[in-house]
Design an enzyme around this catalytic site. Structure first.
Site, PDB file in Angstrom:
ATOM      1  N   SER A 190       0.853  -1.264   0.194  1.00 37.36           N
ATOM      2  CA  SER A 190       0.165   0.064   0.037  1.00 37.36           C
ATOM      3  C   SER A 190       0.849   1.340  -0.022  1.00 37.36           C
ATOM      4  O   SER A 190       1.943   1.169   0.538  1.00 37.36           O
ATOM      5  CB  SER A 190      -0.692  -0.231   1.306  1.00 37.36           C
ATOM      6  OG  SER A 190      -1.186   1.311   1.450  1.00 37.36           O
ATOM      7  N   TYR A 204      -1.483  -0.763  10.938  1.00 34.97           N
ATOM      8  CA  TYR A 204      -1.845  -1.395   9.569  1.00 34.97           C
ATOM      9  C   TYR A 204      -0.667  -1.358   8.962  1.00 34.97           C
ATOM     10  O   TYR A 204      -0.357  -2.258   7.938  1.00 34.97           O
ATOM     11  CB  TYR A 204      -3.172  -0.853   9.116  1.00 34.97           C
ATOM     12  CG  TYR A 204      -3.370  -0.963   7.767  1.00 34.97           C
ATOM     13  CD1 TYR A 204      -3.779  -2.254   7.386  1.00 34.97           C
ATOM     14  CD2 TYR A 204      -3.149   0.104   6.759  1.00 34.97           C
ATOM     15  CE1 TYR A 204      -3.762  -2.413   5.866  1.00 34.97           C
ATOM     16  CE2 TYR A 204      -3.181  -0.236   5.375  1.00 34.97           C
ATOM     17  CZ  TYR A 204      -3.546  -1.296   5.039  1.00 34.97           C
ATOM     18  OH  TYR A 204      -3.829  -1.665   3.558  1.00 34.97           O
ATOM     19  N   LYS A 241       2.068  -3.922   6.720  1.00 35.02           N
ATOM     20  CA  LYS A 241       2.503  -3.773   5.150  1.00 35.02           C
ATOM     21  C   LYS A 241       3.989  -3.491   5.068  1.00 35.02           C
ATOM     22  O   LYS A 241       4.611  -4.401   4.195  1.00 35.02           O
ATOM     23  CB  LYS A 241       1.877  -2.568   4.444  1.00 35.02           C
ATOM     24  CG  LYS A 241       0.416  -2.828   4.337  1.00 35.02           C
ATOM     25  CD  LYS A 241      -0.174  -4.007   3.473  1.00 35.02           C
ATOM     26  CE  LYS A 241      -1.485  -4.205   3.467  1.00 35.02           C
ATOM     27  NZ  LYS A 241      -1.937  -5.538   2.955  1.00 35.02           N
TER      28      LYS A 241
HETATM   29  P1  NAD Z   1     -11.183  -6.289   1.480  1.00 40.93           P
HETATM   30  O1  NAD Z   1     -11.467  -6.256   2.867  1.00 40.93           O
HETATM   31  O2  NAD Z   1     -12.389  -6.127   0.730  1.00 40.93           O
HETATM   32  O3  NAD Z   1     -10.785  -7.840   1.097  1.00 40.93           O
HETATM   33  C1  NAD Z   1      -9.747  -8.451   2.014  1.00 40.93           C
HETATM   34  C2  NAD Z   1     -10.271 -10.077   1.912  1.00 40.93           C
HETATM   35  O4  NAD Z   1      -9.334 -10.618   2.486  1.00 40.93           O
HETATM   36  C3  NAD Z   1     -11.566  -9.983   2.635  1.00 40.93           C
HETATM   37  O5  NAD Z   1     -12.428 -10.783   1.735  1.00 40.93           O
HETATM   38  C4  NAD Z   1     -11.451 -10.734   3.810  1.00 40.93           C
HETATM   39  O6  NAD Z   1     -12.629 -11.468   4.287  1.00 40.93           O
HETATM   40  C5  NAD Z   1     -10.222 -11.614   3.651  1.00 40.93           C
HETATM   41  N1  NAD Z   1      -9.248 -11.804   4.819  1.00 40.93           N
HETATM   42  C6  NAD Z   1      -8.869 -11.185   5.776  1.00 40.93           C
HETATM   43  N2  NAD Z   1      -8.189 -11.735   6.543  1.00 40.93           N
HETATM   44  C7  NAD Z   1      -8.349 -12.921   6.330  1.00 40.93           C
HETATM   45  C8  NAD Z   1      -7.504 -14.275   6.661  1.00 40.93           C
HETATM   46  N3  NAD Z   1      -6.784 -14.308   7.827  1.00 40.93           N
HETATM   47  N4  NAD Z   1      -7.919 -15.467   6.039  1.00 40.93           N
HETATM   48  C9  NAD Z   1      -8.586 -15.468   4.821  1.00 40.93           C
HETATM   49  N5  NAD Z   1      -9.154 -14.462   4.376  1.00 40.93           N
HETATM   50  C10 NAD Z   1      -8.917 -13.018   4.979  1.00 40.93           C
HETATM   51  O7  NAD Z   1      -9.922  -5.459   1.049  1.00 40.93           O
HETATM   52  P2  NAD Z   1      -9.603  -4.955  -0.288  1.00 40.93           P
HETATM   53  O8  NAD Z   1      -9.591  -3.471  -0.379  1.00 40.93           O
HETATM   54  O9  NAD Z   1      -9.882  -5.641  -1.477  1.00 40.93           O
HETATM   55  O10 NAD Z   1      -8.015  -4.992  -0.019  1.00 40.93           O
HETATM   56  C11 NAD Z   1      -7.258  -5.929  -0.333  1.00 40.93           C
HETATM   57  C12 NAD Z   1      -5.459  -5.890  -0.170  1.00 40.93           C
HETATM   58  O11 NAD Z   1      -5.197  -4.622  -0.500  1.00 40.93           O
HETATM   59  C13 NAD Z   1      -5.524  -5.785   1.554  1.00 40.93           C
HETATM   60  O12 NAD Z   1      -4.499  -6.450   1.803  1.00 40.93           O
HETATM   61  C14 NAD Z   1      -5.449  -4.281   1.669  1.00 40.93           C
HETATM   62  O13 NAD Z   1      -4.729  -4.131   2.896  1.00 40.93           O
HETATM   63  C15 NAD Z   1      -4.712  -3.771   0.669  1.00 40.93           C
HETATM   64  N6  NAD Z   1      -4.845  -2.662   0.139  1.00 40.93           N
HETATM   65  C16 NAD Z   1      -6.126  -1.964  -0.116  1.00 40.93           C
HETATM   66  C17 NAD Z   1      -6.323  -0.415  -0.264  1.00 40.93           C
HETATM   67  C18 NAD Z   1      -7.820  -0.100  -0.293  1.00 40.93           C
HETATM   68  O14 NAD Z   1      -7.886   1.191  -0.109  1.00 40.93           O
HETATM   69  N7  NAD Z   1      -8.834  -0.832  -0.537  1.00 40.93           N
HETATM   70  C19 NAD Z   1      -5.332   0.374  -0.313  1.00 40.93           C
HETATM   71  C20 NAD Z   1      -3.928  -0.356  -0.245  1.00 40.93           C
HETATM   72  C21 NAD Z   1      -3.541  -1.715  -0.132  1.00 40.93           C
HETATM   73  N1  UFG Z   2     -11.813  11.709   3.852  1.00 41.77           N
HETATM   74  C1  UFG Z   2     -12.988  12.753   4.374  1.00 41.77           C
HETATM   75  N2  UFG Z   2     -14.108  12.295   4.832  1.00 41.77           N
HETATM   76  C2  UFG Z   2     -14.257  10.821   5.135  1.00 41.77           C
HETATM   77  C3  UFG Z   2     -13.347   9.819   4.650  1.00 41.77           C
HETATM   78  C4  UFG Z   2     -12.164  10.565   4.023  1.00 41.77           C
HETATM   79  O1  UFG Z   2     -12.765  13.910   4.203  1.00 41.77           O
HETATM   80  O2  UFG Z   2     -15.389  10.413   5.611  1.00 41.77           O
HETATM   81  C5  UFG Z   2     -10.948  12.420   3.034  1.00 41.77           C
HETATM   82  C6  UFG Z   2      -9.379  12.026   3.851  1.00 41.77           C
HETATM   83  O3  UFG Z   2      -9.207  13.095   4.871  1.00 41.77           O
HETATM   84  C7  UFG Z   2      -8.545  12.041   2.791  1.00 41.77           C
HETATM   85  C8  UFG Z   2      -9.265  11.596   1.726  1.00 41.77           C
HETATM   86  O4  UFG Z   2     -10.605  11.857   1.999  1.00 41.77           O
HETATM   87  O5  UFG Z   2      -7.835  13.218   2.532  1.00 41.77           O
HETATM   88  C9  UFG Z   2      -9.122  10.183   1.181  1.00 41.77           C
HETATM   89  O6  UFG Z   2      -9.178   9.449   2.519  1.00 41.77           O
HETATM   90  P1  UFG Z   2      -9.269   7.765   2.533  1.00 41.77           P
HETATM   91  O7  UFG Z   2      -9.588   7.274   3.962  1.00 41.77           O
HETATM   92  O8  UFG Z   2     -10.306   7.434   1.554  1.00 41.77           O
HETATM   93  O9  UFG Z   2      -7.897   7.485   2.002  1.00 41.77           O
HETATM   94  P2  UFG Z   2      -6.533   7.554   2.458  1.00 41.77           P
HETATM   95  O10 UFG Z   2      -5.625   8.038   1.431  1.00 41.77           O
HETATM   96  O11 UFG Z   2      -6.387   8.749   3.590  1.00 41.77           O
HETATM   97  O12 UFG Z   2      -6.139   6.084   2.902  1.00 41.77           O
HETATM   98  C10 UFG Z   2      -6.370   4.828   2.328  1.00 41.77           C
HETATM   99  C11 UFG Z   2      -6.429   3.707   3.009  1.00 41.77           C
HETATM  100  C12 UFG Z   2      -4.800   3.648   3.750  1.00 41.77           C
HETATM  101  C13 UFG Z   2      -3.813   3.466   2.483  1.00 41.77           C
HETATM  102  C14 UFG Z   2      -4.167   4.713   1.517  1.00 41.77           C
HETATM  103  C15 UFG Z   2      -3.450   4.532   0.478  1.00 41.77           C
HETATM  104  O13 UFG Z   2      -7.173   3.873   4.240  1.00 41.77           O
HETATM  105  O14 UFG Z   2      -4.772   2.363   4.225  1.00 41.77           O
HETATM  106  O15 UFG Z   2      -5.408   4.751   1.304  1.00 41.77           O
HETATM  107  O16 UFG Z   2      -3.509   3.440  -0.184  1.00 41.77           O
HETATM  108  F1  UFG Z   2      -2.896   3.386   2.739  1.00 41.77           F
END
Ligand code: NAD
Ligand code: UFG
Length: 351
Positions: A129, A153, A157
């Protein structure tokens, strides 16, 4: 023979979109997910969307930390590679419950890597991430920028990235690609799969989407005293990326894993563009025709001001580039939200 990929967390938001793309690209996908933050309906819908390739998807409801169960899967079939999405991802919750995050994300990954090694499967794509850039002092973030973590979190990573680098140093037959995602938003253009977070959404767009369908009264905008390019001082800039583009990045990474030159490599997956909260809300209002009421509030602790990716390395080495802009992201997010206002649990959703 079609390559067979094990996908952990494949029922989740990014996982389900990627699995669909794998199936459409002729891969076989075996999903392992404990459904902690997802629904099996997503799996069913991915199969339907994949049409004649749907039967190439197998699902196992398993927790990654259940080593005997994972062993059994690896003993019963050979995998060409693993894409590892499974993990907990709510920043705030990780601050409240750090051990839960270390247990799930770290033990889950260690168990997976041990079982992979024991079965001679040494190709991995891992969901890292942009959070590993901490509070970046310089943008765009390049893969060489300093990395740090500002919450548990983020630390999971960072630790997993370091673990992967150590594993490769100890055994150069591993091939590992660490993908640093920026801010995934949007949904598959069919509106049939999308993001369906449990509880109150932490992230901007799932929250906006719930306001638009009347589940929440207003969006709280965090921070009104920033130096923003639009001069409003409201909200900061993020690099939003369409989830379909992000999924494409995974097939590009899988292809890259067959390059003899690959060891343990890291790539940003972003668009290289920063967008403010108000710009994103305006694009969503245009796409949906809905007014999003705003409540201005103070800064959210630990929020960086501006984060966006350098995309050069991924373009050069993965031959991958994001195609979609924020209008398409909002169009597809609204298409999903309007068809499934309560996500996969929507009363009208076809189950
Ligand atoms: P998500 O929660 O929709 O998907 C994660 C999946 O993993 C879920 O279906 C959950 O049930 C499963 N899971 C969690 N722990 C588990 C375990 N111990 N065993 C088996 N299954 C398990 O999240 P997402 O947004 O699809 O994110 C996927 C990956 O990408 C995550 O590792 C997250 O940290 C990473 N990521 C997400 C974002 C974002 O903003 N969505 C940004 C950067 C990185
Ligand atoms: N924000 C609001 N109101 C809300 C939610 C978010 O104003 O209710 C603003 C935040 O302050 C930020 C922007 O919208 O300025 C984006 O916020 P997000 O929470 O959607 O995203 P972030 O970039 O803060 O964080 C997300 C994940 C992190 C990850 C990062 C980059 O939560 O774990 O994206 O992948 F690291």
């Amino acid at each position: 023979m079609s390559p067979r990929i094990l996908v952990t967390g494949g029922a989740g938001y990014i996982g389900s979109h990627t699995v669909l793309q794998l199936l459409q690209g002729g891969y076989k996908a075996v999903v392992v997910d404990n459904l902690d933050n997802s629904s099996e309906v997503a799996i069913k819908r991915v199969r339907e969307l994949a049409d004649k390739n749907g039967p190439n998807l197998t699902f196992h409801k398993i927790d990654l930390r259940d080593k005997p169960a994972l062993e059994k899967i690896f003993a019963s079939e050979k995998f060409d590679a693993v894409i590892h999405f499974a993990g907990l991802k709510a920043v705030g919750e990780s601050v409240q419950k750090p051990l839960m995050y270390y247990d799930n994300n770290l033990i889950g990954t260690i168990t997976l890597l041990e079982v992979m090694a024991a079965h001679g499967c040494k190709k991995l794509v891992f969901s890292s991430s942009a959070t590993v850039y901490g509070l970046p002092k310089v943008v765009p973030c390049t893969e060489e920028s300093l990395i740090s973590a500002v919450n548990p979190y983020g630390r999971t990573k960072l630790f997993i990235e370091e673990m992967c680098r150590d594993i490769y140093r100890s055994d150069s037959t591993w091939k590992i690609i660490l993908l640093r995602y920026f801010n995934p938003v949007g949904a598959h253009p069919s509106g049939y799969i999308g993001e369906d977070p449990r509880g109150i959404p932490n992230n901007l767009m799932p929250f906006v989407q719930q306001v638009a369908v009347g589940r929440r009264p207003a969006l709280t905008v965090y921070g009104t005293d920033y130096k923003t390019k639009d001069g409003t001082g409201v909200g900061r800039e993020r690099d939003y990326i369409h989830v379909v583009d992000l999924s494409d990045g995974h097939t590009a990474a899988l292809e890259k894993l067959s390059d003899a030159s690959v060891g343990c490599e890291v790539y940003n997956l972003g668009t290289g563009k920063g967008t403010s909260v108000l710009e994103m809300v305006a694009a969503f209002e245009k796409a949906s025709g809905k007014k999003i009421p705003l409540v201005m509030a103070g800064r959210r602790p630990g929020d960086s001001e501006i984060v966006y990716a350098s995309t050069e390395k991924a373009e050069r080495e993965l031959k991958w580039k994001a195609k979609y802009g924020i209008d398409e992201m909002c169009r597809d997010q609204w298409n999903w939200a309007s068809k499934n206002p309560y996500g996969y649990e929507s009363p009208d959703s076809k189950k």
